[in-house]
Design a protein around this motif. Sequence first.
Motif, PDB file in Angstrom:
ATOM      1  N   LEU A 186       1.021  -1.292  -0.052  1.00 21.50           N
ATOM      2  CA  LEU A 186       0.124   0.019   0.046  1.00 21.50           C
ATOM      3  C   LEU A 186       0.858   1.191   0.002  1.00 21.50           C
ATOM      4  CD1 LEU A 186      -2.849   1.388   0.317  1.00 21.50           C
ATOM      5  CD2 LEU A 186      -2.626   1.179   2.591  1.00 21.50           C
ATOM      6  N   PHE A 187       1.942   1.338   0.788  1.00 18.13           N
ATOM      7  CA  PHE A 187       2.805   2.536   0.595  1.00 18.13           C
ATOM      8  C   PHE A 187       3.430   2.743  -0.441  1.00 18.13           C
ATOM      9  CE2 PHE A 187       7.226   3.822   0.970  1.00 18.13           C
ATOM     10  CZ  PHE A 187       7.010   5.140   1.458  1.00 18.13           C
ATOM     11  N   LEU A 188       4.091   1.510  -1.101  1.00 27.39           N
ATOM     12  CA  LEU A 188       4.601   1.701  -2.470  1.00 27.39           C
ATOM     13  C   LEU A 188       3.711   2.217  -3.465  1.00 27.39           C
ATOM     14  CD1 LEU A 188       6.584  -1.693  -2.738  1.00 27.39           C
ATOM     15  CD2 LEU A 188       7.762   0.666  -2.103  1.00 27.39           C
ATOM     16  N   ALA A 189       2.581   1.775  -3.440  1.00 33.47           N
ATOM     17  CA  ALA A 189       1.484   2.117  -4.594  1.00 33.47           C
ATOM     18  C   ALA A 189       1.226   3.518  -4.276  1.00 33.47           C
ATOM     19  CB  ALA A 189       0.368   1.106  -4.637  1.00 33.47           C
ATOM     20  N   GLY A 190       0.891   3.669  -2.893  1.00 31.72           N
ATOM     21  CA  GLY A 190       0.413   5.124  -2.594  1.00 31.72           C
ATOM     22  C   GLY A 190       1.542   6.188  -2.928  1.00 31.72           C
ATOM     23  N   TYR A 191       2.810   5.852  -2.548  1.00 36.92           N
ATOM     24  CA  TYR A 191       3.832   6.937  -2.846  1.00 36.92           C
ATOM     25  C   TYR A 191       3.908   7.161  -4.339  1.00 36.92           C
ATOM     26  CZ  TYR A 191       8.335   9.160  -3.330  1.00 36.92           C
ATOM     27  OH  TYR A 191       9.113  10.082  -3.891  1.00 36.92           O
ATOM     28  N   SER A 192       3.825   6.044  -5.213  1.00 37.04           N
ATOM     29  CA  SER A 192       4.050   6.007  -6.568  1.00 37.04           C
ATOM     30  C   SER A 192       2.980   6.947  -7.129  1.00 37.04           C
ATOM     31  CB  SER A 192       3.783   4.771  -7.332  1.00 37.04           C
ATOM     32  OG  SER A 192       5.073   3.983  -6.714  1.00 37.04           O
ATOM     33  N   CYS A 193       1.648   6.934  -6.681  1.00 39.42           N
ATOM     34  CA  CYS A 193       0.539   7.508  -7.209  1.00 39.42           C
ATOM     35  C   CYS A 193       0.718   9.065  -6.702  1.00 39.42           C
ATOM     36  CB  CYS A 193      -0.587   7.169  -6.755  1.00 39.42           C
ATOM     37  SG  CYS A 193      -1.030   5.741  -7.333  1.00 39.42           S
ATOM     38  N   ALA A 194       1.078   9.346  -5.526  1.00 37.49           N
ATOM     39  CA  ALA A 194       1.343  10.594  -5.002  1.00 37.49           C
ATOM     40  C   ALA A 194       2.439  11.233  -5.657  1.00 37.49           C
ATOM     41  CB  ALA A 194       1.549  10.681  -3.674  1.00 37.49           C
ATOM     42  N   ARG A 195       3.582  10.724  -5.778  1.00 36.55           N
ATOM     43  CA  ARG A 195       4.706  11.532  -6.354  1.00 36.55           C
ATOM     44  C   ARG A 195       4.432  11.764  -7.962  1.00 36.55           C
ATOM     45  NH1 ARG A 195      10.243  11.307  -5.843  1.00 36.55           N
ATOM     46  NH2 ARG A 195      11.381  12.672  -7.473  1.00 36.55           N
ATOM     47  N   THR A 196       3.821  10.648  -8.712  1.00 45.72           N
ATOM     48  CA  THR A 196       3.502  10.863 -10.081  1.00 45.72           C
ATOM     49  C   THR A 196       2.650  12.080 -10.314  1.00 45.72           C
ATOM     50  OG1 THR A 196       3.894   8.660 -10.529  1.00 45.72           O
ATOM     51  CG2 THR A 196       2.576   9.680 -12.232  1.00 45.72           C
ATOM     52  N   CYS A 210       8.908   5.792 -10.557  1.00 46.31           N
ATOM     53  CA  CYS A 210       7.821   5.342  -9.529  1.00 46.31           C
ATOM     54  C   CYS A 210       6.966   4.294 -10.224  1.00 46.31           C
ATOM     55  CB  CYS A 210       6.620   6.346  -9.575  1.00 46.31           C
ATOM     56  SG  CYS A 210       7.241   7.739  -8.166  1.00 46.31           S
ATOM     57  N   MET A 211       7.073   4.057 -11.536  1.00 47.61           N
ATOM     58  CA  MET A 211       6.552   2.764 -12.223  1.00 47.61           C
ATOM     59  C   MET A 211       6.790   1.467 -11.768  1.00 47.61           C
ATOM     60  SD  MET A 211       6.493   4.299 -16.217  1.00 47.61           S
ATOM     61  CE  MET A 211       5.872   2.900 -17.007  1.00 47.61           C
ATOM     62  N   PRO A 212       7.888   1.057 -11.568  1.00 48.66           N
ATOM     63  CA  PRO A 212       8.158  -0.086 -10.971  1.00 48.66           C
ATOM     64  C   PRO A 212       7.708  -0.348  -9.309  1.00 48.66           C
ATOM     65  CG  PRO A 212      10.390   0.846 -11.141  1.00 48.66           C
ATOM     66  CD  PRO A 212       9.185   1.673 -11.952  1.00 48.66           C
ATOM     67  N   MET A 213       7.869   0.838  -8.906  1.00 48.21           N
ATOM     68  CA  MET A 213       7.186   1.003  -7.492  1.00 48.21           C
ATOM     69  C   MET A 213       5.884   0.628  -7.419  1.00 48.21           C
ATOM     70  SD  MET A 213       9.283   3.974  -5.518  1.00 48.21           S
ATOM     71  CE  MET A 213       8.445   3.708  -4.057  1.00 48.21           C
ATOM     72  N   LEU A 214       4.906   1.281  -8.202  1.00 48.13           N
ATOM     73  CA  LEU A 214       3.779   1.049  -8.111  1.00 48.13           C
ATOM     74  C   LEU A 214       3.292  -0.663  -8.562  1.00 48.13           C
ATOM     75  CD1 LEU A 214       0.817   1.844  -8.346  1.00 48.13           C
ATOM     76  CD2 LEU A 214       1.088   2.603 -10.547  1.00 48.13           C
ATOM     77  N   LEU A 215       4.091  -1.218  -9.586  1.00 44.23           N
ATOM     78  CA  LEU A 215       3.653  -2.634 -10.000  1.00 44.23           C
ATOM     79  C   LEU A 215       3.946  -3.647  -8.801  1.00 44.23           C
ATOM     80  CD1 LEU A 215       5.162  -2.706 -13.616  1.00 44.23           C
ATOM     81  CD2 LEU A 215       2.903  -2.566 -12.938  1.00 44.23           C
ATOM     82  N   ALA A 216       5.221  -3.157  -7.939  1.00 45.07           N
ATOM     83  CA  ALA A 216       5.687  -4.003  -7.109  1.00 45.07           C
ATOM     84  C   ALA A 216       4.630  -3.859  -5.786  1.00 45.07           C
ATOM     85  CB  ALA A 216       6.924  -3.432  -6.216  1.00 45.07           C
ATOM     86  N   GLY A 217       4.103  -2.419  -5.636  1.00 48.97           N
ATOM     87  CA  GLY A 217       3.176  -2.261  -4.590  1.00 48.97           C
ATOM     88  C   GLY A 217       1.797  -3.108  -5.096  1.00 48.97           C
ATOM     89  N   VAL A 218       1.265  -3.154  -6.146  1.00 46.16           N
ATOM     90  CA  VAL A 218       0.068  -3.997  -6.265  1.00 46.16           C
ATOM     91  C   VAL A 218       0.454  -5.628  -6.442  1.00 46.16           C
ATOM     92  CG1 VAL A 218      -1.532  -4.437  -8.172  1.00 46.16           C
ATOM     93  CG2 VAL A 218      -0.853  -2.049  -7.979  1.00 46.16           C
ATOM     94  N   ALA A 219       1.701  -5.858  -6.682  1.00 50.40           N
ATOM     95  CA  ALA A 219       1.904  -7.301  -6.488  1.00 50.40           C
ATOM     96  C   ALA A 219       1.995  -7.776  -5.207  1.00 50.40           C
ATOM     97  CB  ALA A 219       3.087  -7.594  -7.227  1.00 50.40           C
ATOM     98  N   LEU A 220       2.664  -6.898  -4.244  1.00 53.80           N
ATOM     99  CA  LEU A 220       2.829  -7.236  -2.934  1.00 53.80           C
ATOM    100  C   LEU A 220       1.361  -7.122  -2.252  1.00 53.80           C
ATOM    101  CD1 LEU A 220       5.717  -5.131  -1.367  1.00 53.80           C
ATOM    102  CD2 LEU A 220       5.412  -7.490  -1.165  1.00 53.80           C
ATOM    103  N   MET A 221       0.459  -6.515  -2.502  1.00 51.52           N
ATOM    104  CA  MET A 221      -1.004  -6.365  -1.893  1.00 51.52           C
ATOM    105  C   MET A 221      -1.616  -7.701  -2.283  1.00 51.52           C
ATOM    106  SD  MET A 221      -2.189  -2.445  -1.739  1.00 51.52           S
ATOM    107  CE  MET A 221      -1.894  -2.038  -3.497  1.00 51.52           C
ATOM    108  N   VAL A 222      -1.641  -7.927  -3.612  1.00 49.34           N
ATOM    109  CA  VAL A 222      -2.321  -9.138  -4.159  1.00 49.34           C
ATOM    110  C   VAL A 222      -1.628 -10.265  -3.359  1.00 49.34           C
ATOM    111  CG1 VAL A 222      -2.812 -10.709  -6.165  1.00 49.34           C
ATOM    112  CG2 VAL A 222      -2.697  -8.120  -6.358  1.00 49.34           C
ATOM    113  N   HIS A 223      -0.361 -10.426  -3.422  1.00 48.10           N
ATOM    114  CA  HIS A 223       0.200 -11.584  -2.728  1.00 48.10           C
ATOM    115  C   HIS A 223      -0.149 -11.721  -1.233  1.00 48.10           C
ATOM    116  CE1 HIS A 223       3.397 -14.320  -1.425  1.00 48.10           C
ATOM    117  NE2 HIS A 223       3.692 -13.508  -0.415  1.00 48.10           N
TER     118      HIS A 223
END
Length: 280
Positions: free
Chosen positions: A212-222, A248-261
């Motif tokens: 959630l942090f990785l995805a949230g930061y990526s969206c905010a920074r973008t 931020c793009m790989p961070m967003l993908l990693a964040g979504v993948a972590l939440m799904v996992h």
Amino acid sequence: MLPVLIFPQFDPVLVHLGPLAIRWYALAYIVGIVLGVALLRRLVRLVPRVATVEQADDFLGWVTLGVLLGGRLGYVLFYQPEVYLAHPLSILEVWKGGMSFHGGALGVIIAMALFTRRYKLNFLAFADRVTVAVPVGLALGRIANFINGELWGREAPATLPWAMIFPNAGPIPRHPSELYEALTEGLLLFIIMFVASRRQSVREQPGFLAGLFLAGYSCARTFCEFFREPDAFLGFLPGGVTMGQVLCMPMLLAGVALMVHASRSPVYTGLPATTPDTGA
């Protein structure tokens, strides 16, 4: 037309102690890390427990090295590798500025991996607690950027009530993008992370809060990059994107993948109830 705000002439040095100078930027790092670890002490006590309070205290040194080494090396490698490779001693001149959040994030991830391996802790569960505290440091760092009058925004309409003229950015009014980032990457993201961390069902899914942090930061920074002036030595990349948005793009993908996992993983029960906790 509304009057344009003039950037207040802050002194980047908070106090002089003889030949030493304590800068707002350095203070932001110190206070952010100390407050983050203080919050981590409380978070590790929540059920399920992921570490002892004593271990949270021990992490202070690890995270400090991760932030400083990762942040500096990340800036060197991501932004100006040719300059620093030509003058390698300038890599040590951190007082002149030049830190990368993405590099600092990698440094902290490595520090957490080594730390949790040494103490035999669950890496993702520990990362969940750490990432809740990270926005505190981000907010303080962006405020320090504003005080330094650096990383200003793109040209803004003069009718914008908070459009501001920065002393080193020419006579045109600009977005105070440092404050946008302090509010989104810092305050807003902290509220989201803190509220999510209060739910035990979320804490029982190792990796969800970190994702959630990785995805949230990526969206905010973008989002904020649309208002922030790109570094002069980089400018816009092909397609009109910035280096910050690309990273931020790989961070967003990693964040979504972590939440799904995390949502598909078994419930994490934490440390045994008999684990000693010597922290005050």
